[in-house]
Write a protein that holds these residues in place. Sequence first.
Motif, short mmCIF file in Angstrom:
data_model
loop_
_atom_site.label_atom_id
_atom_site.label_comp_id
_atom_site.label_asym_id
_atom_site.label_seq_id
_atom_site.Cartn_x
_atom_site.Cartn_y
_atom_site.Cartn_z
N PRO A 1 -67.21 33.31 13.76
CA PRO A 1 -68.04 32.80 14.84
C PRO A 1 -69.45 32.42 14.38
O PRO A 1 -69.88 32.82 13.32
N SER A 2 -70.12 31.66 15.23
CA SER A 2 -71.47 31.19 14.94
C SER A 2 -72.47 32.34 15.05
O SER A 2 -72.17 33.38 15.66
N PRO A 3 -73.68 32.17 14.50
CA PRO A 3 -74.72 33.20 14.66
C PRO A 3 -74.98 33.54 16.13
O PRO A 3 -75.14 34.72 16.48
N LEU A 4 -74.99 32.52 17.00
CA LEU A 4 -75.21 32.78 18.42
C LEU A 4 -74.07 33.61 19.00
O LEU A 4 -74.29 34.55 19.77
N MET A 5 -72.84 33.27 18.63
CA MET A 5 -71.69 34.01 19.14
C MET A 5 -71.73 35.46 18.69
O MET A 5 -71.42 36.38 19.46
N LEU A 6 -72.12 35.68 17.45
CA LEU A 6 -72.23 37.05 16.94
C LEU A 6 -73.28 37.84 17.71
O LEU A 6 -73.08 39.01 18.05
N ALA A 7 -74.40 37.20 17.98
CA ALA A 7 -75.47 37.87 18.73
C ALA A 7 -75.00 38.25 20.12
O ALA A 7 -75.23 39.38 20.60
N LEU A 8 -74.31 37.34 20.79
CA LEU A 8 -73.81 37.61 22.14
C LEU A 8 -72.75 38.69 22.14
O LEU A 8 -72.71 39.56 23.02
N PHE A 9 -71.86 38.64 21.15
CA PHE A 9 -70.79 39.63 21.07
C PHE A 9 -71.36 41.04 20.94
O PHE A 9 -70.81 41.99 21.48
N ARG A 10 -72.48 41.15 20.24
CA ARG A 10 -73.11 42.45 20.05
C ARG A 10 -74.17 42.76 21.12
O ARG A 10 -74.89 43.75 21.02
N HIS A 11 -74.26 41.90 22.12
CA HIS A 11 -75.25 42.05 23.19
C HIS A 11 -76.67 42.12 22.64
O HIS A 11 -77.53 42.80 23.21
N ALA A 12 -76.90 41.41 21.56
CA ALA A 12 -78.25 41.31 21.01
C ALA A 12 -78.95 40.14 21.71
O ALA A 12 -79.10 39.05 21.15
N MET A 13 -79.37 40.36 22.95
CA MET A 13 -79.85 39.28 23.79
C MET A 13 -81.17 38.69 23.27
O MET A 13 -81.40 37.48 23.38
N ASP A 14 -82.04 39.53 22.71
CA ASP A 14 -83.29 39.00 22.16
C ASP A 14 -83.01 38.06 20.99
O ASP A 14 -83.65 37.01 20.83
N ALA A 15 -82.03 38.43 20.17
CA ALA A 15 -81.65 37.57 19.05
C ALA A 15 -81.06 36.27 19.56
O ALA A 15 -81.33 35.18 19.01
N ALA A 16 -80.25 36.34 20.62
CA ALA A 16 -79.66 35.14 21.20
C ALA A 16 -80.75 34.21 21.72
O ALA A 16 -80.68 32.98 21.56
N ARG A 17 -81.78 34.76 22.33
CA ARG A 17 -82.88 33.94 22.85
C ARG A 17 -83.61 33.24 21.71
O ARG A 17 -83.96 32.05 21.81
N VAL A 18 -83.85 33.97 20.61
CA VAL A 18 -84.53 33.37 19.47
C VAL A 18 -83.69 32.22 18.91
O VAL A 18 -84.22 31.14 18.61
N LEU A 19 -82.40 32.43 18.76
CA LEU A 19 -81.52 31.39 18.22
C LEU A 19 -81.52 30.15 19.11
O LEU A 19 -81.59 29.01 18.63
N LEU A 20 -81.45 30.36 20.42
CA LEU A 20 -81.46 29.22 21.34
C LEU A 20 -82.81 28.52 21.33
O LEU A 20 -82.88 27.29 21.36
N ASP A 21 -83.88 29.29 21.27
CA ASP A 21 -85.21 28.69 21.22
C ASP A 21 -85.40 27.86 19.94
O ASP A 21 -86.18 26.90 19.93
N ARG A 22 -84.68 28.24 18.89
CA ARG A 22 -84.79 27.52 17.60
C ARG A 22 -83.75 26.42 17.46
O ARG A 22 -83.61 25.83 16.39
N GLY A 23 -83.01 26.13 18.54
CA GLY A 23 -82.12 24.97 18.51
C GLY A 23 -80.64 25.24 18.36
O GLY A 23 -79.86 24.30 18.13
N ALA A 24 -80.20 26.48 18.48
CA ALA A 24 -78.76 26.76 18.40
C ALA A 24 -78.02 26.03 19.52
O ALA A 24 -78.50 25.94 20.65
N ASP A 25 -76.83 25.52 19.20
CA ASP A 25 -76.01 24.80 20.18
C ASP A 25 -75.36 25.81 21.10
O ASP A 25 -74.47 26.56 20.70
N ILE A 26 -75.77 25.81 22.37
CA ILE A 26 -75.27 26.80 23.32
C ILE A 26 -73.79 26.58 23.64
O ILE A 26 -73.09 27.50 24.06
N ASP A 27 -73.32 25.35 23.44
CA ASP A 27 -71.92 25.02 23.73
C ASP A 27 -71.10 24.79 22.46
O ASP A 27 -70.07 24.11 22.49
N ARG A 28 -71.54 25.36 21.35
CA ARG A 28 -70.79 25.18 20.11
C ARG A 28 -69.38 25.76 20.25
O ARG A 28 -69.20 26.88 20.70
N ARG A 29 -68.40 24.98 19.83
CA ARG A 29 -67.00 25.36 20.01
C ARG A 29 -66.44 26.04 18.77
O ARG A 29 -66.80 25.70 17.64
#
Length: 230
Positions: A25-53
């Motif tokens: 899985p992608s870095p964003l998916m890994l962050a979400l899977f582990r409920h690392a919400m602050d990490a997910a926010r940082v990734l999205l703020d830095r341009g991670a694709d929220i709909d990456r398949r």
Amino acid sequence: MTNDVVALAGMLEENPRRVEMDTSPSPLMLALFRHAMDAARVLLDRGADIDRRDPMSQMTPLMWACQTGDAEIVAFLLDRGADPTLLDVYGHTTLVMASGGAPPEDRPSNHVAVIRLLLKDGRVRGDVGYGVTSCTALWAACRSGYADRARVLLLEGLVDHAGTGRGAETPMAIAQERGHEECVRLIQVGDDSEACPCPCECPRHTVLSELDAVDSLWVLVLLLSWSQWY
């Protein structure tokens, strides 16, 4: 993946390409899977694709959260702009996944809350099937016997009578075939309430929402008496 926001931000500052590493899985998916919400926010703020398949299943992070019944992550992703209308490789919608997804064994889940979030969002149709299976949300719930999810869908008026799913079965047919009697009862009451001229306000809909607490024979008596008023 670390939930240390400062350290993560420093890593991304050093190498911005880490936001979208070619991993599954992608870095964003890994962050979400582990409920690392602050990490997910940082990734999205830095341009991670929220709909990456996912390359195999074509599932997005939102699809995964809907399937596992993670209402917190679903709310977070919808608020950040995730697209709930995308389909996986089988043509399943996020609402179908939330309606038929099995509860995970390693974490709490609330599929009913996820269904309500998707219905409130309003972009996904629950009465239409797509793709290979063409199953609707109600069909998916009835197939697995999730009466609590079927109840929410029926209260929203998602009563699909046409044959859907594998073998063109109706939600009623698949519930009967698999012995899910509570789903059968809900659909029967839902069919009666569909013709009601005042959705969500009349006694018929109240019966549907409180069916677990009322004896089925008493429900039948009430419905027969109300039929003389409408």
